[in-house]
Design an enzyme around this catalytic site. Structure first.
Site, PDB file in Angstrom:
ATOM      1  N   THR A  44       4.964   2.490   0.541  1.00 38.98           N
ATOM      2  CA  THR A  44       5.764   1.269   0.431  1.00 38.98           C
ATOM      3  C   THR A  44       5.607   0.660  -0.954  1.00 38.98           C
ATOM      4  O   THR A  44       6.585   0.220  -1.575  1.00 38.98           O
ATOM      5  CB  THR A  44       5.352   0.251   1.514  1.00 38.98           C
ATOM      6  OG1 THR A  44       5.437   0.867   2.793  1.00 38.98           O
ATOM      7  CG2 THR A  44       6.249  -0.972   1.470  1.00 38.98           C
ATOM      8  N   ARG A  82      10.238   1.629  67.552  1.00 35.90           N
ATOM      9  CA  ARG A  82      10.850   2.957  67.403  1.00 35.90           C
ATOM     10  C   ARG A  82      11.961   3.187  68.435  1.00 35.90           C
ATOM     11  O   ARG A  82      12.987   3.792  68.127  1.00 35.90           O
ATOM     12  CB  ARG A  82       9.759   4.031  67.536  1.00 35.90           C
ATOM     13  CG  ARG A  82      10.227   5.431  67.142  1.00 35.90           C
ATOM     14  CD  ARG A  82       9.057   6.281  66.726  1.00 35.90           C
ATOM     15  NE  ARG A  82       8.343   5.655  65.634  1.00 35.90           N
ATOM     16  CZ  ARG A  82       8.712   5.713  64.346  1.00 35.90           C
ATOM     17  NH1 ARG A  82       9.791   6.386  64.020  1.00 35.90           N
ATOM     18  NH2 ARG A  82       8.012   5.130  63.414  1.00 35.90           N
ATOM     19  N   ARG A  93       3.252  12.211  58.403  1.00 36.37           N
ATOM     20  CA  ARG A  93       4.028  11.006  58.647  1.00 36.37           C
ATOM     21  C   ARG A  93       4.806  10.597  57.373  1.00 36.37           C
ATOM     22  O   ARG A  93       4.381  10.882  56.265  1.00 36.37           O
ATOM     23  CB  ARG A  93       3.075   9.873  59.037  1.00 36.37           C
ATOM     24  CG  ARG A  93       3.754   8.610  59.505  1.00 36.37           C
ATOM     25  CD  ARG A  93       2.723   7.516  59.761  1.00 36.37           C
ATOM     26  NE  ARG A  93       2.189   6.978  58.524  1.00 36.37           N
ATOM     27  CZ  ARG A  93       1.214   6.073  58.459  1.00 36.37           C
ATOM     28  NH1 ARG A  93       0.643   5.637  59.572  1.00 36.37           N
ATOM     29  NH2 ARG A  93       0.790   5.618  57.305  1.00 36.37           N
ATOM     30  N   HIS A 144      22.717   0.189  50.910  1.00 37.99           N
ATOM     31  CA  HIS A 144      21.520  -0.658  50.933  1.00 37.99           C
ATOM     32  C   HIS A 144      20.243   0.180  51.030  1.00 37.99           C
ATOM     33  O   HIS A 144      19.364  -0.090  51.843  1.00 37.99           O
ATOM     34  CB  HIS A 144      21.600  -1.667  52.076  1.00 37.99           C
ATOM     35  CG  HIS A 144      22.806  -2.549  52.017  1.00 37.99           C
ATOM     36  ND1 HIS A 144      23.157  -3.271  50.895  1.00 37.99           N
ATOM     37  CD2 HIS A 144      23.775  -2.799  52.932  1.00 37.99           C
ATOM     38  CE1 HIS A 144      24.269  -3.943  51.120  1.00 37.99           C
ATOM     39  NE2 HIS A 144      24.676  -3.669  52.351  1.00 37.99           N
ATOM     40  N   ASP A 168      -1.925   4.133  14.562  1.00 32.78           N
ATOM     41  CA  ASP A 168      -2.168   3.180  13.469  1.00 32.78           C
ATOM     42  C   ASP A 168      -3.391   2.332  13.799  1.00 32.78           C
ATOM     43  O   ASP A 168      -3.548   1.864  14.925  1.00 32.78           O
ATOM     44  CB  ASP A 168      -0.929   2.295  13.292  1.00 32.78           C
ATOM     45  CG  ASP A 168      -0.839   1.701  11.899  1.00 32.78           C
ATOM     46  OD1 ASP A 168      -1.899   1.384  11.332  1.00 32.78           O
ATOM     47  OD2 ASP A 168       0.285   1.567  11.385  1.00 32.78           O
ATOM     48  N   ILE A 169      -4.246   2.128  12.797  1.00 29.35           N
ATOM     49  CA  ILE A 169      -5.442   1.303  12.968  1.00 29.35           C
ATOM     50  C   ILE A 169      -5.347   0.029  12.133  1.00 29.35           C
ATOM     51  O   ILE A 169      -5.435  -1.077  12.645  1.00 29.35           O
ATOM     52  CB  ILE A 169      -6.719   2.084  12.577  1.00 29.35           C
ATOM     53  CG1 ILE A 169      -6.843   3.357  13.417  1.00 29.35           C
ATOM     54  CG2 ILE A 169      -7.957   1.201  12.735  1.00 29.35           C
ATOM     55  CD1 ILE A 169      -6.923   3.119  14.908  1.00 29.35           C
ATOM     56  N   ARG A 198      -6.530   6.828   5.800  1.00 27.83           N
ATOM     57  CA  ARG A 198      -6.967   6.206   7.049  1.00 27.83           C
ATOM     58  C   ARG A 198      -7.565   4.822   6.809  1.00 27.83           C
ATOM     59  O   ARG A 198      -7.529   3.960   7.674  1.00 27.83           O
ATOM     60  CB  ARG A 198      -7.995   7.086   7.760  1.00 27.83           C
ATOM     61  CG  ARG A 198      -7.379   8.262   8.518  1.00 27.83           C
ATOM     62  CD  ARG A 198      -8.434   8.957   9.359  1.00 27.83           C
ATOM     63  NE  ARG A 198      -7.845   9.914  10.297  1.00 27.83           N
ATOM     64  CZ  ARG A 198      -8.430  10.338  11.391  1.00 27.83           C
ATOM     65  NH1 ARG A 198      -9.629   9.891  11.713  1.00 27.83           N
ATOM     66  NH2 ARG A 198      -7.834  11.210  12.181  1.00 27.83           N
ATOM     67  N   VAL A 199      -8.148   4.623   5.632  1.00 29.08           N
ATOM     68  CA  VAL A 199      -8.746   3.321   5.302  1.00 29.08           C
ATOM     69  C   VAL A 199      -8.059   2.759   4.066  1.00 29.08           C
ATOM     70  O   VAL A 199      -8.163   3.331   2.974  1.00 29.08           O
ATOM     71  CB  VAL A 199     -10.265   3.450   5.048  1.00 29.08           C
ATOM     72  CG1 VAL A 199     -10.847   2.084   4.689  1.00 29.08           C
ATOM     73  CG2 VAL A 199     -10.960   4.017   6.271  1.00 29.08           C
ATOM     74  N   LYS A 242      -2.921 -14.143  15.311  1.00 28.48           N
ATOM     75  CA  LYS A 242      -3.949 -15.085  15.766  1.00 28.48           C
ATOM     76  C   LYS A 242      -3.910 -16.365  14.932  1.00 28.48           C
ATOM     77  O   LYS A 242      -4.051 -17.465  15.474  1.00 28.48           O
ATOM     78  CB  LYS A 242      -5.335 -14.441  15.671  1.00 28.48           C
ATOM     79  CG  LYS A 242      -6.468 -15.399  16.027  1.00 28.48           C
ATOM     80  CD  LYS A 242      -7.823 -14.719  15.998  1.00 28.48           C
ATOM     81  CE  LYS A 242      -8.927 -15.716  16.352  1.00 28.48           C
ATOM     82  NZ  LYS A 242     -10.255 -15.082  16.439  1.00 28.48           N
ATOM     83  N   THR A 270       0.832  -1.200   0.000  1.00 29.70           N
ATOM     84  CA  THR A 270       0.000   0.000   0.000  1.00 29.70           C
ATOM     85  C   THR A 270       0.868   1.251   0.000  1.00 29.70           C
ATOM     86  O   THR A 270       2.039   1.222   0.393  1.00 29.70           O
ATOM     87  CB  THR A 270      -0.882   0.067   1.270  1.00 29.70           C
ATOM     88  OG1 THR A 270      -0.034   0.153   2.421  1.00 29.70           O
ATOM     89  CG2 THR A 270      -1.787  -1.143   1.395  1.00 29.70           C
TER      90      THR A 270
END
Length: 501
Positions: A27, A425, A497, A265, A116-117, A54-55, A128, A24
């Site tokens: 590229t 303490r 505290r 430490h 990116d979508i 975008r699409v 997957k 696309t």
């Protein structure tokens, strides 16, 4: 693809294997100009790119070809009916969202446009279906994937599995960056929190030699933190070096005047402020010349030659400062294992940072402890002098960074004794008095939390301590106040505290 490095050579080798290439936008243009017969995705989908790009790939022809289960007859029949061709190799890297948000002056609009979508959708589809589909998102994997295809005609399942795992790590990191950026101005804790870090280095080992460890950093500029430090010399930082140096930095940021913090430490063992860094170091060293051995030194002013000359006489693991003079570097060069770290913004505080503690099965998150006190209320008949108050506040800044239960004894902006990490303490105070080598007459005492009994006041009086600073708030405060009044000790309540666990 935002990162086109290596893609032309990769595509040319794939073409030699008679693999059909779809692409696309930019590229596709680059591949065609480079002599690769790439087919534009819009020719396959029959639908042009739209909405300013975008699409492009969000189409059943694309995702059907990726997601179809190859040994499922119903899937194959559907592909045949819809005239969808299988896609066996998916090569994508995403819009440069991280690079965009790291630019100076980036706008929200720029950031949003670099989310990116289509890319993550295709990556997730391919990952997957890794049983059949090879997915590559890192140009570093081009060579090994190509070699497998050339030798075996396809990648192995093990390779496809590893690449799929890499994809989900990559997309989760990508989405976490977006969530973090969009929520950067939110002050409240969300119902769901997703954090992401990038590896800085593998460490030789962890807290102990039998533990493995890695050092990660948050994304973006973290000015004033150790991850932005430049190591000028010395061995690679260890797990304990990093942890201790971070503790030293957190304490150092409490002070504006020339100050040196020595840490062992994660607990301070010697802290001092003075007119210059040379005097501050001498005072910090003299505070506890035994514990400083093998310790960490953090200084908030440039280390000069005469200070370096003093430091070289003791074994130190790390010295971190905003800079070092050429003379100092020359002196330190004789101690090749000493780690020198330059941190230009060493005084910068990180008030919006979060403090995270991992527990088994969960994560504790709190705001960083950026406060010091709510008040300075003198609650005794005796009043602290102006010099006493300076020392009391100095001591209270330090005790805030000592493991609880914590006691710090100070005189003339120099720690005389530190009592860290006791379950009682009074034990913390007794250990500080017992282990300190200084005359405590006229010193002041800081406690990280209230006195539940009068025993600490009584012990302080025996040691010659003249003033105490503590949060107050105990149901038994009156007993401590009365003990102070009986012994002539001034006591100040802060209302805040500082437990440190």
């Amino acid at each position: 693809m935002s990162d086109k490095s290596g893609i032309v050579d990769f595509a040319k080798e794939l073409a030699k294997l008679e693999i059909e290439i779809l692409s696309t936008g930019g590229t596709a243009k680059l591949l065609k100009e480079s002599g690769v017969n790439a087919i534009d995705v819009s020719e396959v989908t029959g639908f042009p790119e739209c909405l300013d790009g975008r699409v492009k790939t969000l189409h059943p022809v694309v995702h059907g070809g990726i997601l179809a289960i190859r040994d499922n007859q119903a899937h194959q029949k559907t592909l045949e009916e819809l005239k969808i061709t299988l896609i066996d190799l998916v090569i994508i890297n995403l819009y440069p969202f991280k690079e965009t948000i790291l630019k100076e002056g980036v706008t929200m609009e720029d950031a949003i446009e670099n989310i990116d979508i289509g890319g993550p959708t295709m990556l997730r589809s391919a990952a997957k279906n890794h049983k059949f589909v090879t997915v590559v998102t890192d140009p570093k994997d081009y060579e090994s994937v190509l070699e497998e295809i050339q030798e075996k005609g396809d990648t192995t399942f093990e390779t496809r599995y590893d690449l799929a795992l890499k994809v989900f790590q990559h997309t989760s990191h990508y989405d976490a960056l977006i969530a973090s950026y969009l929520g950067k101005d939110k002050d409240s804790f969300e119902n769901v929190i997703t954090v992401t870090y990038e590896k800085i280095q593998d460490l030789r080992y962890g807290e102990n030699p039998h533990q493995k460890a890695v050092f990660y950093k948050e994304i973006g500029k973290q000015l004033g933190t150790l991850v932005e430090g430049i190591q000028l010399q010395g061995k690679e930082l260890s797990f304990n070096n990093i942890n201790d140096t971070n503790g030293a930095l957190e304490l150092l940021k409490e002070f504006e005047e020339p100050t040196v913090v020595a840490v062992k430490h994660t607990n301070p063992c010697g802290v001092a402020s003075a007119a210059n860094i040379y005097e501050a170091y001498n005072k910090a060293f003299e505070a506890d010349p035994i514990s400083i051995f093998g310790g960490i030194i953090a200084a908030n002013e440039i280390i000069d030659g005469r200070t370096a000359e003093k430091m070289k006489n003791v074994f130190l693991e790390v010295v971190i400062a905003p800079d070092f003079t050429e003379e100092a570097l020359s002196i330190f060069a004789g101690k090749k294992n000493l780690r020198l770290i330059k941190l230009a913004d060493i005084k910068m505080k990180n008030a919006k940072a979060l403090d995270m503690k991992k527990v088994a099965g969960g994560l504790l998150i709190q705001d960083v402890n950026s406060g010091l006190l709510d008040k300075t209320e003198v609650v005794t008949t005796a009043k602290p002098t102006e010099e006493d108050m300076e020392d009391l506040l100095f001591a209270f800044k330090i005790v805030k960074h000592v493991k609880s239960n914590a006691i710090v004894l100070v005189k003339n902006k120099q720690t005389l004794a530190v009592g860290p990490g006791q379950t009682s303490r009074i034990w913390a105070l007794q250990n500080a008095i017992r282990n300190g080598e200084h005359n405590l007459e006229g010193s002041v005492l800081a406690s990280d939390a209230f006195f539940p009994f009068s025993d600490c006041v009584e012990e302080a009086a025996k040691a010659g301590i003249r003033a105490i600073i503590q949060p107050g708030g105990s149901m038994n405060d009156e007993a401590s106040i009365e003990a102070c009044n009986e012994t002539g000790i001034a006591m100040v309540f802060t209302g805040m505290r500082h437990f440190k666990h």
